[in-house]
Design a protein around this motif. Structure first.
Motif, mmCIF file in Angstrom:
data_model
loop_
_atom_site.group_PDB
_atom_site.id
_atom_site.type_symbol
_atom_site.label_atom_id
_atom_site.label_comp_id
_atom_site.label_asym_id
_atom_site.label_seq_id
_atom_site.Cartn_x
_atom_site.Cartn_y
_atom_site.Cartn_z
ATOM 1 N N UNK A 109 23.417 33.911 51.322
ATOM 2 C CA UNK A 109 23.234 33.666 52.752
ATOM 3 C C UNK A 109 21.793 33.910 53.163
ATOM 4 N N UNK A 110 21.181 34.959 52.605
ATOM 5 C CA UNK A 110 19.775 35.258 52.896
ATOM 6 C C UNK A 110 18.873 34.137 52.399
ATOM 7 N N UNK A 111 19.175 33.637 51.225
ATOM 8 C CA UNK A 111 18.351 32.580 50.635
ATOM 9 C C UNK A 111 18.459 31.273 51.409
ATOM 10 N N UNK A 112 19.598 31.053 52.060
ATOM 11 C CA UNK A 112 19.787 29.802 52.810
ATOM 12 C C UNK A 112 19.046 29.801 54.143
ATOM 13 N N UNK A 113 18.646 30.967 54.626
ATOM 14 C CA UNK A 113 18.003 31.053 55.931
ATOM 15 C C UNK A 113 16.554 30.591 55.850
ATOM 16 N N UNK A 114 16.241 29.539 56.601
ATOM 17 C CA UNK A 114 14.884 28.980 56.581
ATOM 18 C C UNK A 114 13.880 29.898 57.276
ATOM 19 N N UNK A 115 14.372 30.793 58.133
ATOM 20 C CA UNK A 115 13.480 31.658 58.910
ATOM 21 C C UNK A 115 13.365 33.059 58.330
ATOM 22 N N UNK A 116 13.743 33.215 57.069
ATOM 23 C CA UNK A 116 13.791 34.550 56.489
ATOM 24 C C UNK A 116 13.219 34.541 55.080
ATOM 25 N N UNK A 117 12.320 35.487 54.798
ATOM 26 C CA UNK A 117 11.763 35.659 53.461
ATOM 27 C C UNK A 117 12.667 36.627 52.713
ATOM 28 N N UNK A 118 13.596 36.083 51.944
ATOM 29 C CA UNK A 118 14.649 36.894 51.334
ATOM 30 C C UNK A 118 14.167 37.727 50.151
ATOM 31 N N UNK A 119 13.021 37.378 49.580
ATOM 32 C CA UNK A 119 12.556 38.073 48.378
ATOM 33 C C UNK A 119 12.269 39.553 48.619
ATOM 34 N N UNK A 120 11.959 39.892 49.863
ATOM 35 C CA UNK A 120 11.615 41.279 50.161
ATOM 36 C C UNK A 120 12.796 42.142 50.559
ATOM 37 N N UNK A 121 14.006 41.610 50.422
ATOM 38 C CA UNK A 121 15.205 42.326 50.885
ATOM 39 C C UNK A 121 16.107 42.673 49.700
ATOM 40 N N UNK A 122 16.565 43.919 49.672
ATOM 41 C CA UNK A 122 17.501 44.367 48.646
ATOM 42 C C UNK A 122 18.851 44.671 49.284
#
Length: 222
Positions: A160-173
């Motif tokens: 879900x995080x990866x699908x968000x265009x407005x979110x940089x998911x790489x920095x989230x654990x």
């Protein structure tokens, strides 16, 4: 790095473009990226909107909101009138299981309680009543009680995080313990932090999200 003065000016400039808010009624103090809002407005919606405006400004790490709502005599409502309006608003919204929600009103403040299955139901309940005339504030104590067993929650949330265009998911654990999710890492704005939490609540079986994500400003995201 953005200075506190720059952050304050950006918030003021953004408030100018909000037709429903008189920016001269809002006081702004910024210290190390932490924003404190103060002042008096005549509508709870304006208080909510000012808070949203501050959160979407790059460089803001946190927002403390101390805005007071005062209605004129022509717009004051009794607690009974507010309670009836709140119940009606909940009944007319198909996204809300009204039979699972209780409303209590005291001195213009609405307190919501009850149990629902989905986070969007909890948020929708608050959203439909916060614009009612006479409301000074909303305290949302509705509990989230999923009706499905947690299964592959971590994988669901990461996707879900990866699908968000407005979110940089790489920095989230993402860490999962039963039906509780803990988010850690760094993002570039409060808006991203809120989007990450929203994505986490989409996981089937999630009851609670502990959001420990830190907002860290980066010049490349100006």
């Amino acid at each position: 790095m953005k200075s506190d003065a720059q952050i304050k000016q950006d918030i003021l400039d953004e408030l100018v473009f909000e037709p429903n808010i008189d920016e001269t009624q809002i006081g702004i103090i910024v210290e190390d990226g932490v924003v404190t809002l103060s002042g008096v407005v005549n509508d709870y919606h304006k208080k909510v909107l000012a808070n949203k405006v501050a959160k979407r400004i790059v460089g803001v790490k946190a927002v403390a909101e101390d805005i007071e709502v005062k209605y004129g005599d022509d717009f004051k409502k009794t607690d009974k009138e507010i309670a009836k309006a709140a119940v009606n608003a909940l009944e007319w919204n198909a996204a809300i299981p009204k039979e699972k929600i209780m409303v209590f009103v005291e001195d213009g403040y609405i307190y919501l309680s009850g149990k629902v299955v989905w986070d969007y139901e909890r948020k929708a309940a608050k959203r439909v009543i916060q614009n009612l005339l006479g409301v000074k504030g909303v305290v949302n104590n509705i509990e989230l009680i999923p009706d499905v067993q947690p299964d592959n929650i971590e994988e669901q949330i990461i996707k879900s995080l990866e699908r968000s265009a407005n979110l940089e998911a790489n920095g989230i654990r993402v860490q999962v313990d039963g039906d509780t999710v803990q988010l850690k890492g760094r993002v570039h704005s409060l808006k991203e932090r809120e989007l990450a939490e929203k994505a986490a609540y989409k996981g089937l079986g999630v009851r609670l999200v502990q959001n420990d994500i830190v907002v860290q400003y980066s010049p490349e995201f100006v």
